[in-house]
Design a protein around this motif. Structure first.
Motif, PDB file in Angstrom:
ATOM      1  N   GLU A 239     -42.263   5.574   6.714  1.00 29.18           N
ATOM      2  CA  GLU A 239     -43.485   4.765   6.641  1.00 29.18           C
ATOM      3  C   GLU A 239     -44.448   5.117   7.769  1.00 29.18           C
ATOM      4  OE1 GLU A 239     -42.857   0.618   5.943  1.00 29.18           O
ATOM      5  OE2 GLU A 239     -41.548   1.008   4.225  1.00 29.18           O
ATOM      6  N   LEU A 242     -46.057   8.410   6.876  1.00 30.76           N
ATOM      7  CA  LEU A 242     -47.015   8.284   5.773  1.00 30.76           C
ATOM      8  C   LEU A 242     -48.295   7.610   6.242  1.00 30.76           C
ATOM      9  CD1 LEU A 242     -44.658   7.357   2.796  1.00 30.76           C
ATOM     10  CD2 LEU A 242     -45.764   9.542   3.272  1.00 30.76           C
ATOM     11  N   GLN A 245     -50.217  10.171   8.016  1.00 26.12           N
ATOM     12  CA  GLN A 245     -50.722  11.150   7.061  1.00 26.12           C
ATOM     13  C   GLN A 245     -51.938  10.607   6.295  1.00 26.12           C
ATOM     14  OE1 GLN A 245     -49.755  14.044   7.132  1.00 26.12           O
ATOM     15  NE2 GLN A 245     -50.543  14.982   5.274  1.00 26.12           N
ATOM     16  N   SER A 246     -51.937   9.302   6.059  1.00 30.17           N
ATOM     17  CA  SER A 246     -53.047   8.718   5.292  1.00 30.17           C
ATOM     18  C   SER A 246     -54.364   8.857   6.071  1.00 30.17           C
ATOM     19  CB  SER A 246     -52.767   7.252   4.961  1.00 30.17           C
ATOM     20  OG  SER A 246     -52.800   6.496   6.156  1.00 30.17           O
ATOM     21  N   THR A 254     -48.791  13.652   0.188  1.00 29.37           N
ATOM     22  CA  THR A 254     -47.425  13.887   0.667  1.00 29.37           C
ATOM     23  C   THR A 254     -46.453  13.905  -0.507  1.00 29.37           C
ATOM     24  OG1 THR A 254     -47.879  12.725   2.726  1.00 29.37           O
ATOM     25  CG2 THR A 254     -45.569  12.959   2.132  1.00 29.37           C
ATOM     26  N   VAL A 256     -42.461  13.458  -1.135  1.00 29.02           N
ATOM     27  CA  VAL A 256     -41.215  13.053  -0.493  1.00 29.02           C
ATOM     28  C   VAL A 256     -40.074  13.433  -1.439  1.00 29.02           C
ATOM     29  CG1 VAL A 256     -39.895  11.113   0.434  1.00 29.02           C
ATOM     30  CG2 VAL A 256     -42.394  11.105   0.591  1.00 29.02           C
ATOM     31  N   LEU A 271     -41.815   1.702  -1.104  1.00 30.01           N
ATOM     32  CA  LEU A 271     -43.058   2.069  -0.426  1.00 30.01           C
ATOM     33  C   LEU A 271     -44.217   1.238  -0.970  1.00 30.01           C
ATOM     34  CD1 LEU A 271     -42.671   5.963  -0.196  1.00 30.01           C
ATOM     35  CD2 LEU A 271     -42.499   4.316   1.677  1.00 30.01           C
ATOM     36  N   ILE A 276     -47.795   0.995   0.525  1.00 28.88           N
ATOM     37  CA  ILE A 276     -48.110   2.432   0.490  1.00 28.88           C
ATOM     38  C   ILE A 276     -48.044   2.879  -0.970  1.00 28.88           C
ATOM     39  CG2 ILE A 276     -47.397   4.735   1.269  1.00 28.88           C
ATOM     40  CD1 ILE A 276     -46.024   3.290   3.666  1.00 28.88           C
ATOM     41  N   ALA A 278     -47.272   4.683  -4.039  1.00 32.11           N
ATOM     42  CA  ALA A 278     -46.381   5.825  -4.276  1.00 32.11           C
ATOM     43  C   ALA A 278     -45.918   5.803  -5.723  1.00 32.11           C
ATOM     44  CB  ALA A 278     -45.173   5.743  -3.349  1.00 32.11           C
ATOM     45  N   THR A 302     -52.616   7.897  -5.968  1.00 32.28           N
ATOM     46  CA  THR A 302     -51.333   7.592  -5.326  1.00 32.28           C
ATOM     47  C   THR A 302     -51.028   8.791  -4.436  1.00 32.28           C
ATOM     48  OG1 THR A 302     -50.409   8.272  -7.438  1.00 32.28           O
ATOM     49  CG2 THR A 302     -49.990   6.033  -6.780  1.00 32.28           C
ATOM     50  N   VAL A 304     -48.819   9.467  -2.415  1.00 33.75           N
ATOM     51  CA  VAL A 304     -47.427   9.783  -2.113  1.00 33.75           C
ATOM     52  C   VAL A 304     -46.654   9.946  -3.424  1.00 33.75           C
ATOM     53  CG1 VAL A 304     -45.312   9.008  -0.969  1.00 33.75           C
ATOM     54  CG2 VAL A 304     -47.539   8.453   0.032  1.00 33.75           C
TER      55      VAL A 304
END
Ligand code: AMP
Length: 423
Positions: A239, A242, A245-246, A254, A256, A271, A276, A278, A302, A304
């Motif tokens: 988390e 991420l 990264q955002s 990303t 995963v 998530l 987040i 995802a 999205t 992720v």
């Protein structure tokens, strides 16, 4: 010295035009090597990973031939057959042909499982210039006499290593047996293990060899890191990553990786619950669900995507700045494929791998395969120095043991079963 530009290659005007539109100025190494050989009509054995520009290296010469020598379509036949291990890759390859062949008159269709066969049968009724297919469904349709391979002029086998990993060897052999002897064959694989070379020998005639980025090297533009931590710490560290990264602007997407379908679902849900956005892609999702998830991912809706190995093959998204191995793969080659999802098309990328105690052995296998230790990243609150030490000690012990390969009979133990991600 050869001219390093595309202009120097004897490609047709509509292809030069699209390359200019796409802003491709310099051929990638595999393109520079393979395109002239393929234009001469040679068979090709290519050792190259995705991300090297491999698709254009075969699509451009094939489109050129279709353009130079137009032929009337024949019912149920195709002039070009591209075999891929997965639907995602088939779709990706089909899209690439559509892009590169934008100014060329040609027809194409895709054949893969997991969706109804009727539209595929209808599309083949008149015949096509290009058919991109996965082996299982293709054989089904051949057996039902909806597809006839007797007129194939160009045959491409893409990602053969993965094709064999997925158990398609028999299907591939059956398909090859149905092709006419007079044809041009192209064979691409990220690795050239002996069984792969054996198969290539039965398919190719006096092939030219082209080798880019062998299996044991990983793309230089990827910043690789490994984190030693407890299993429970994986979620909070993910988390944190991420969230960082955002904020990363253009390269904010990303992927995963999870070893199992169930794990991928659980993680994506968790998530989302933490705010987040995802989505998960794996073999238990329908084709429509997977395509929708990929579209939303590409658009950044999205940012992720949680994926299993096979589902992520052929995912070619430019703005993936980070790949996280939430679980380490138990097949070291999968590591190379996974991290290759970032640093696409010349961009830079970062690949962070989480390693808990049960995964130390996987990490050792991976480092042996890529022939380098992955730099450790310990600047986070969940770092477990004892585990890092244990890995360091293991590595030293391994180095001391080789190269004598003592015959103590202690085969290397693989942790847990070899669960292989979803399809
Ligand atoms: P591939 O290895 O075929 O999956 O291609 C990887 C990525 O590189 C794709 O996004 C292509 O659009 C891009 N690409 C391929 N060839 C070139 C080139 N010569 N110049 C710039 N980008 C390219």
């Amino acid at each position: 010295m050869t001219d390093p530009s595309f202009e120097a290659l004897p490609l047709a005007a509509p292809l030069h035009r699209v390359l200019r539109e796409l802003d491709y100025s310099v051929p990638s190494p595999i393109q520079a090597q393979a395109i002239p050989l393929l234009l001469q009509g040679r068979d090709l054995l290519g050792c190259a990973q995705t991300g090297t520009g491999k698709t254009a290296s075969f699509a451009l010469p094939i489109l050129q031939a279709i353009h130079d020598r137009p032929r009337a379509l024949q019912p149920r036949c195709c002039r070009t057959l591209v075999l891929t291990p997965t639907r995602e890759l088939a779709i990706q390859v089909g899209k690439s042909f559509a892009t590169y062949g934008k100014h060329i008159r040609f027809s194409q269709t895709l054949i893969y499982g997991g969706v109804g066969q009727v539209p595929q049968v209808n599309a083949m009724r008149q015949g096509v210039d290009l058919l991109v297919a996965t082996p299982g469904r293709l054989l089904d349709l051949i057996e039902q006499r909806h597809v006839d391979l007797s007129k194939v002029e160009f045959f491409v086998l893409d990602e053969v290593d993965r094709m064999l990993d997925m158990g398609f060897l028999r299907d591939v052999k059956k398909i090859v047996a149905l092709l006419p002897a007079q044809r041009q064959s192209l064979f691409f694989s990220a690795t050239l293990a002996p069984n792969i070379v054996d198969l290539a020998r039965t398919i190719l005639r006096d092939p030219a060899h082209v080798s880019i980025a062998p299996e044991t090297t990983t793309a230089e533009k990827i910043r690789q890191q490994v984190c030693f931590l407890n299993r429970e710490a994986k979620r909070p560290l993910l988390e944190q990553l991420l969230w960082e990264q955002s904020q990363a602007g253009a390269q904010k997407l990303t992927i995963v990786f999870s070893r199992t379908k169930h794990g991928a679902n659980k993680l994506a849900k968790g998530l989302c619950a933490s705010g987040i956005p995802a989505d998960a892609i794996h073999g238990n999702k329908s084709q429509a669900q997977r395509e929708k998830a990929l579209e939303r991912f590409k658009k950044g809706l999205t940012p992720v995507l949680v994926a299993t190995d096979v589902a992520a093959r052929g995912v070619d998204v430019k703005d993936v700045g980070l790949v996280v191995n939430f679980d380490l793969p138990n097949e070291p080659e999968a590591y190379v494929h996974r991290i290759g999802r970032t640093a696409r098309a010349g961009a830079e990328g970062r690949a962070v791998s989480f390693c808990s105690e049960e995964e130390l052995e996987f990490l050792r296998d991976i480092e042996k395969t890529i022939r380098m230790p992955i730099p450790r990243w310990d600047d986070h609150e969940w770092h477990l120095e004892t585990l890092a030490q244990q890995h360091g000690n293991g590595r030293r012990a391994q180095q001391m043991q080789s190269p004598s390969r003592n015959g103590s009979g202690q085969g290397r133990r693989r942790p847990r079963g070899s669960s292989r991600g979803g399809r």
